[in-house]
Design an enzyme around this catalytic site. Structure first.
Site: not given
Length: 309
Positions: A29, A196
């Site tokens: 991420d 997401e």
């Protein structure tokens, strides 16, 4: 080895490989910014917001964590004070670091914010919660992404729980304005609504919503891929290249796994020398599915749509 290529079907469409990087490549991420001192910093899930530094966007070093210890309020959301999916940006003379705290499989979650004059690890001052969600809500307050639009400040967020949402922030505090409307930007037609990690980018007269679809965090069995839609308004409605609304399950494929680069996602976008650069993680099928940093510049076609280059 077939056992290492569960997503071989994703390679049917050709995608460019990420740029070659050296040094500390392990990341999850990622969010990246070029600092005022000319270096690049990347923050990520792992540790107390793991930090990497590079002088040339190629060779990266491990620089510890954004924080020495977790702020005490994080423990309200998990027992280990574990933060996820940060987002770094620069405005009003400071760097702003947004991040999420939650536990796997629940939407009892919160997004927090910290500021720093330099953007370097160990220099951050935490300012507490920006926005939160509870188990009765139909959204999940994780995976923040910040964008400015029309002189106002906005935060996209979301993971499963009906997908991607957006709220307006107070630019002075960096926190959600009182009574902020929770806008709905993207979802899937079927539970568990596996979308997401949003990032919103302005290009020309459009805002582009990038998001990670399907499943992360399973090494070479991950099915993450990045899809995109666009809108003339930051709050939507967003549609894909075929005109299908992202609220109806639309989303044009921007980047999927190919070859050794499995499960591409967890993306963010930053600017470098006037170019938009896509940062993401992939799971390396030639290194036991280890998550690593992917960087590619984005090119913009005559039709206004981005492509990975």
């Amino acid at each position: 080895m077939l056992a290492l290529l569960p997503n071989a079907a994703q390679a049917a469409q050709s995608y460019p490989d990420p740029q070659t990087i050296t040094g500390q490549q392990i990341i999850h991420d990622p969010t990246v910014v070029k600092l005022k001192d000319g270096r690049y910093v990347a923050y990520s899930t792992g540790g107390i917001i793991g930090a990497r530094l590079s002088s040339n966007r190629v060779d990266w070093s491990d620089e510890g964590n954004a924080f020495a210890t977790p702020p005490s309020w994080w423990y309200e959301y998990n027992a280990t004070g574990d933060p996820w999916a940060p987002d770094i940006s620069y405005r009003d003379g400071r760097y702003w670091l947004y991040y999420a705290v939650s536990s796997w499989g629940t939407n009892h979650s919160a997004i927090g914010v910290a500021t720093s004059d330099s953007g370097l690890p160990g220099t951050w001052t935490d300012h507490g919660k920006v926005f939160s969600s509870e188990t009765g809500d139909s959204w999940n307050a994780i995976d923040p992404g910040i964008v400015r639009a029309g002189g106002r400040l906005w935060m996209s967020f979301g993971s499963y729980w009906t997908g991607i949402r957006m709220v307006e922030l107070d630019p002075r505090t960096g926190k959600a304005i009182t009574g902020a409307t929770v806008h709905h930007l993207a979802t899937r037609p079927d539970a568990p609504y596996a979308v997401e990690g949003p990032a919103v980018v302005k290009h020309g007269r459009h805002y582009y919503l990038l998001a990670s679809y399907d499943a992360c965090c399973s090494g070479v069995n991950s099915t993450y891929k990045i899809r995109v839609g666009r809108s003339t308004s930051v709050t939507g409605p967003y549609v894909d290249k075929d005109g299908k609304a992202l609220l109806d399950g639309g989303g044009s494929l921007l980047l999927a796994g190919h070859g050794r680069f499995v499960g591409t996602g967890g993306e963010s976008v930053f600017q470098d020398k006037g170019r938009d650069v896509l940062a993401y993680h992939y799971y390396d099928a030639e290194d036991n599915g280890t998550p690593k940093l992917g960087l590619n510049e984005l090119s913009w076609g005559k039709d206004g749509w981005p492509a990975v280059s």
